[in-house]
Design a protein around this motif. Structure first.
Motif, PDB file in Angstrom:
ATOM      1  N   LYS A   1       0.887  -1.163   0.000  1.00 54.94           N
ATOM      2  CA  LYS A   1       0.000   0.000   0.000  1.00 54.94           C
ATOM      3  C   LYS A   1       0.920   1.206   0.000  1.00 54.94           C
ATOM      4  N   ARG A   2       0.907   1.930  -1.143  1.00 51.97           N
ATOM      5  CA  ARG A   2       1.972   2.872  -1.441  1.00 51.97           C
ATOM      6  C   ARG A   2       1.741   4.265  -0.847  1.00 51.97           C
ATOM      7  N   GLU A   3       1.801   4.384   0.476  1.00 51.44           N
ATOM      8  CA  GLU A   3       1.673   5.697   1.118  1.00 51.44           C
ATOM      9  C   GLU A   3       2.868   6.595   0.811  1.00 51.44           C
ATOM     10  N   ASP A   4       3.964   5.971   0.349  1.00 50.46           N
ATOM     11  CA  ASP A   4       5.133   6.779  -0.044  1.00 50.46           C
ATOM     12  C   ASP A   4       4.810   7.674  -1.237  1.00 50.46           C
ATOM     13  N   CYS A   5       3.728   7.338  -1.967  1.00 50.52           N
ATOM     14  CA  CYS A   5       3.346   8.152  -3.127  1.00 50.52           C
ATOM     15  C   CYS A   5       2.529   9.387  -2.750  1.00 50.52           C
ATOM     16  N   ALA A   6       2.106   9.468  -1.498  1.00 48.55           N
ATOM     17  CA  ALA A   6       1.305  10.635  -1.089  1.00 48.55           C
ATOM     18  C   ALA A   6       2.194  11.878  -0.987  1.00 48.55           C
ATOM     19  N   HIS A   7       1.582  13.047  -1.148  1.00 47.20           N
ATOM     20  CA  HIS A   7       2.300  14.317  -1.001  1.00 47.20           C
ATOM     21  C   HIS A   7       3.041  14.349   0.327  1.00 47.20           C
ATOM     22  N   THR A   8       4.240  14.861   0.337  1.00 46.39           N
ATOM     23  CA  THR A   8       5.214  14.896   1.441  1.00 46.39           C
ATOM     24  C   THR A   8       5.861  13.533   1.682  1.00 46.39           C
ATOM     25  N   GLY A   9       5.447  12.512   0.938  1.00 40.94           N
ATOM     26  CA  GLY A   9       6.182  11.254   0.965  1.00 40.94           C
ATOM     27  C   GLY A   9       5.867  10.304   2.086  1.00 40.94           C
TER      28      GLY A   9
ATOM     29  N   LEU B   1       3.398   0.500   3.089  1.00 39.72           N
ATOM     30  CA  LEU B   1       4.665   1.169   2.816  1.00 39.72           C
ATOM     31  C   LEU B   1       4.444   2.643   3.187  1.00 39.72           C
ATOM     32  N   SER B   2       4.638   2.924   4.475  1.00 39.67           N
ATOM     33  CA  SER B   2       4.121   4.180   5.037  1.00 39.67           C
ATOM     34  C   SER B   2       4.834   5.426   4.542  1.00 39.67           C
ATOM     35  N   GLY B   3       6.092   5.278   4.060  1.00 47.78           N
ATOM     36  CA  GLY B   3       6.783   6.482   3.610  1.00 47.78           C
ATOM     37  C   GLY B   3       7.977   6.170   2.736  1.00 47.78           C
ATOM     38  N   ARG B   4       8.468   7.194   2.063  1.00 48.51           N
ATOM     39  CA  ARG B   4       9.629   7.021   1.189  1.00 48.51           C
ATOM     40  C   ARG B   4      10.923   7.234   1.974  1.00 48.51           C
ATOM     41  N   GLY B   5      12.015   6.684   1.455  1.00 50.70           N
ATOM     42  CA  GLY B   5      13.231   6.614   2.250  1.00 50.70           C
ATOM     43  C   GLY B   5      14.309   7.638   1.960  1.00 50.70           C
ATOM     44  N   ASP B   6      14.006   8.629   1.112  1.00 49.30           N
ATOM     45  CA  ASP B   6      15.052   9.613   0.777  1.00 49.30           C
ATOM     46  C   ASP B   6      15.690  10.222   2.022  1.00 49.30           C
TER      47      ASP B   6
END
Lengths: 279, 404
Positions: free
Chosen positions: B84-92, B382-387
């Protein structure tokens, strides 16, 4: 069940005596175990001798969200010296051997909850404690504590804040015992900016509905503050100002005398206010 | 499940069984009552709901995808893994869902000053984002240690116009940031809205934040029915405070569907260096709620420890404590090393760089999927992106011989 009016303990007697003498109560908060157990005991004794009418023994907590930097720092020091809730109760018991001053245990709820509310109630009762003030335990969550203290002749001290609305003040005052702790302004302990006119209005409104003595605390730092606020209620509570003085000491041995001197300074301010009111 | 859970908890005073409630100083009681009333009104108001939905769609970019991780699933060799791609939401990260809700509520209450606490900086960035969008002033309290660890997010918050207040008391991490935010709120309570970032804190925050985050689970449930044809067999999410997990789990609570919360086991649950409040803690009251806490026998709170700043907190949302005791959700610890290994796998097999927080969920899901047949479906949040974690992760990989 609430605890009001079912018994008279040292707190009630202290207020009765003060009222008879036309004086106001000076309530002194001290962090238990600051800077260490033995010095802390000596401080408490000397503060009683110097004119404190009621003691609040503050159990140090790792996350004191209602306290400002001074009491945060004193709590941290006390914890580092090995202080805990069980040792704070020992401290109260040791103090009770030599003084009759009313003792209020001041704590955050977590140490009490973790210790066991029933066990806490039994042990502070044996130690000779007269009141309990749990700063983050509103009446809505206090069922276990009220039950554990039933029949123990220990008052639950409640707080009222500037944000507390009249119908809630009535509820708080009704369920409280000993005295009501009136918070002088929004914020944590130890920051200044007192507004005596606003406090006077609030205190008058609270006194109208509260069947118990009312004491004002938060931000009272010197004898001028004491002089200004003591006439507005039945007493004042001083904590951070006292702990700030103690933190300035060069060595532990000097601390008890510094604490006593601060209490005398505040006492002079309060009693001067009394004289002005009469003249 | 025979007993229904959705809509049954919390009770009127904010208790989930013996957890939750409102353990705060008297000064905050009136503000919490006002917030509860405002929230009760808003949650029944179709206009508020429409504004919330529109912002989730147009500003946050929802719905986020439910994405079948085919190569990762093949590599693991068990159940099919969906992200579940929450990393795609605005602010990551999923944090935006909650701050849109609380931002709208603050505006509705006429409060144009917001404050927040943050650990990894994701909730701070999300709050600063919404404050900029709504023209509100914003102060973010952040542990001095986290300010150092999460420098890119500090820059982002400042660019967005927020004031970042480094907190140096206590352990200088998330717990202390929350202490300081609460102290500030007590002083400025008359005109300030406290935007809490997780399903924790005094009532009504845990239920309100869960209801703002349940969009994750509502979407995932709909998407699973479309893509898989049924509800998944297992849901997995990381749990610090636990808002992405509550958001994913809640709409599935009455379904036949297992749930697993991945707590940060740091260097191991048998060491003092972890952040697993349920697996390694005891009940107690902190930051306004009764819940599981890392603490000693005398009720002093322990420092939490995790490679992931967002999970580095000694408590957990009270609804998780409740669901744990009920046996409805399982909670398991994932170590730093397991999380970093999962991080690396997702980069290599799916071309997605996950947040370290989410990597804990991923690691737990991989372990579970490996022991299950191909017919089963596992959904991981997948709650957030890893940058934000790149420096930290690469340093850890080099130190622990996981690089490249």
């Amino acid at each position: 069940m609430d605890t009001k009016g079912l018994f008279m303990n040292r707190i009630d007697a202290a207020f009765a005596n003060l009222a008879a003498a036309d004086r106001k109560a000076l309530v002194a908060y001290l962090t238990a175990g600051y800077p260490d157990f033995d010095t802390s005991l000596e401080i408490l004794k000397q503060v009683c001798g110097a004119g404190a009418d009621i003691l609040e023994i503050g159990v140090p907590f790792s996350d004191p969200t209602c306290d400002g930097p001074i009491i945060q720092a004193s709590s941290e020091t006390a914890l580092k010296s090995g202080m805990s809730l069980s040792k704070s109760i020992e401290l109260a018991a040791a103090l009770r051997q030599s003084v009759e001053t009313p003792i209020v245990m001041f704590s955050y709820y977590n140490p009490v909850f973790r210790y066991g509310v029933k066990r806490f109630a039994e042990e502070i009762s044996r130690a000779g404690v007269d009141g309990v003030l749990i700063v983050d335990l509103p009446p809505e969550e206090a069922g276990d504590l009220v039950e554990a203290l039933a029949g123990k002749e220990i008052h639950i001290i409640r707080l009222a804040a500037p944000t507390t609305r009249p119908e809630r003040i009535r509820m708080l005052a009704g369920g409280a015992g000993g005295f009501l702790y009136l918070i002088s302004r929004t914020g944590v302990t130890g920051t200044g900016g007192l507004d005596p006119a606003a406090i006077a209005l609030h205190a008058a409104a609270v006194k109208k509905v509260c069947p118990h003595p009312v004491c004002i605390g938060f931000g009272i730092s010197n004898s001028d503050d004491a002089r200004a606020l003591a006439p507005l209620a039945d007493g004042i509570i001083v904590g951070s100002a006292l702990m700030r003085v103690l933190s300035k000491a060069d060595d532990f041995a000097a601390i008890p005398a510094l604490a006593a001197a601060k209490i005398r300074e505040l006492r002079v301010g309060m009693d001067a206010a009394g004289m002005c009111a009469k003249s | 499940m025979t007993n229904k859970l959705i809509g049954q908890y919390p009770d009127k005073s904010g208790h989930f069984g013996c957890y939750g409630g409102r353990f705060v100083g008297e000064t905050l009681m009136a503000a919490l009552a006002d917030l509860e009333n405002a929230w009760n009104d808003a949650s029944k108001d179709v206009v508020f709901d429409r504004q919330f939905r529109e912002m989730l769609a147009n500003y946050a970019g929802r719905p986020t995808p439910l994405d079948f991780a085919e190569r990762l699933s093949e590599h693991v060799g068990g159940a099919r893994i969906y992200l579940k791609r929450e990393d795609c939401a605005h602010t990551g990260a999923h944090k935006i869902n909650n701050v849109i809700g609380q931002g709208l509520l603050a505006r509705r209450m006429g409060k144009m000053k917001v404050i927040a606490e943050t650990g990894a900086g994701q909730h701070g960035v999300a709050t600063a984002t919404i404050a900029a969008r709504f023209g509100m002033s914003c102060k973010v309290f952040m542990g001095a240690e986290d300010v150092r660890r999460q420098a890119p997010n500090v820059l982002r918050m400042r660019l967005l116009g927020a004031e970042v207040v480094p907190v140096t008391c206590g352990t200088s991490t998330l717990k202390d940031a929350m202490n300081e935010a609460l102290r500030y709120w007590v002083a400025e309570v008359e005109d300030t809205f406290y935007v809490i970032g997780t399903v924790s804190g005094p009532h009504p925050y845990p239920v309100m934040v869960r209801d703002f985050q349940r969009v994750i689970g509502d979407e995932a449930r709909r998407q699973a029915l479309e893509q898989i044809g049924r509800v998944p067999d297992l849901l997995v999410a990381c749990v610090g405070g636990g808002s992405n997990a509550m958001g994913l789990f809640y709409p599935f609570l009455d379904d036949r569907c297992e749930m697993l919360g991945a707590e940060a086991a740091g260097e191991g649950l048998d060491t003092p260096r972890h952040a697993a409040s349920i697996s390694g803690g005891q009940p107690g009251a902190l930051h306004g709620a009764m819940t599981y806490l890392l603490q000693n026998d005398e009720g002093q709170i322990h420092e939490a420890w995790s490679i992931s700043a967002g999970l580095d907190y000694p408590g957990v949302g009270p609804e998780h404590a409740f669901l744990h005791d009920l046996g409805r959700v399982r909670y398991a610890g994932i170590t730093d090393r397991e999380a970093v290994e999962a991080f690396k796998l997702l980069c290599r097999y799916e071309g997605i760089i996950p947040a370290l927080e989410s990597s804990h969920a991923l690691a737990a899901a991989i372990k579970e999927a490996a022991g299950r047949p191909k017919e089963q479906a596992v959904v991981v949040c997948l709650s957030g992106r890893g940058d934000k974690d790149l420096d930290h992760v690469t340093a850890y990989m080099k130190e622990n011989k996981l690089w490249p």
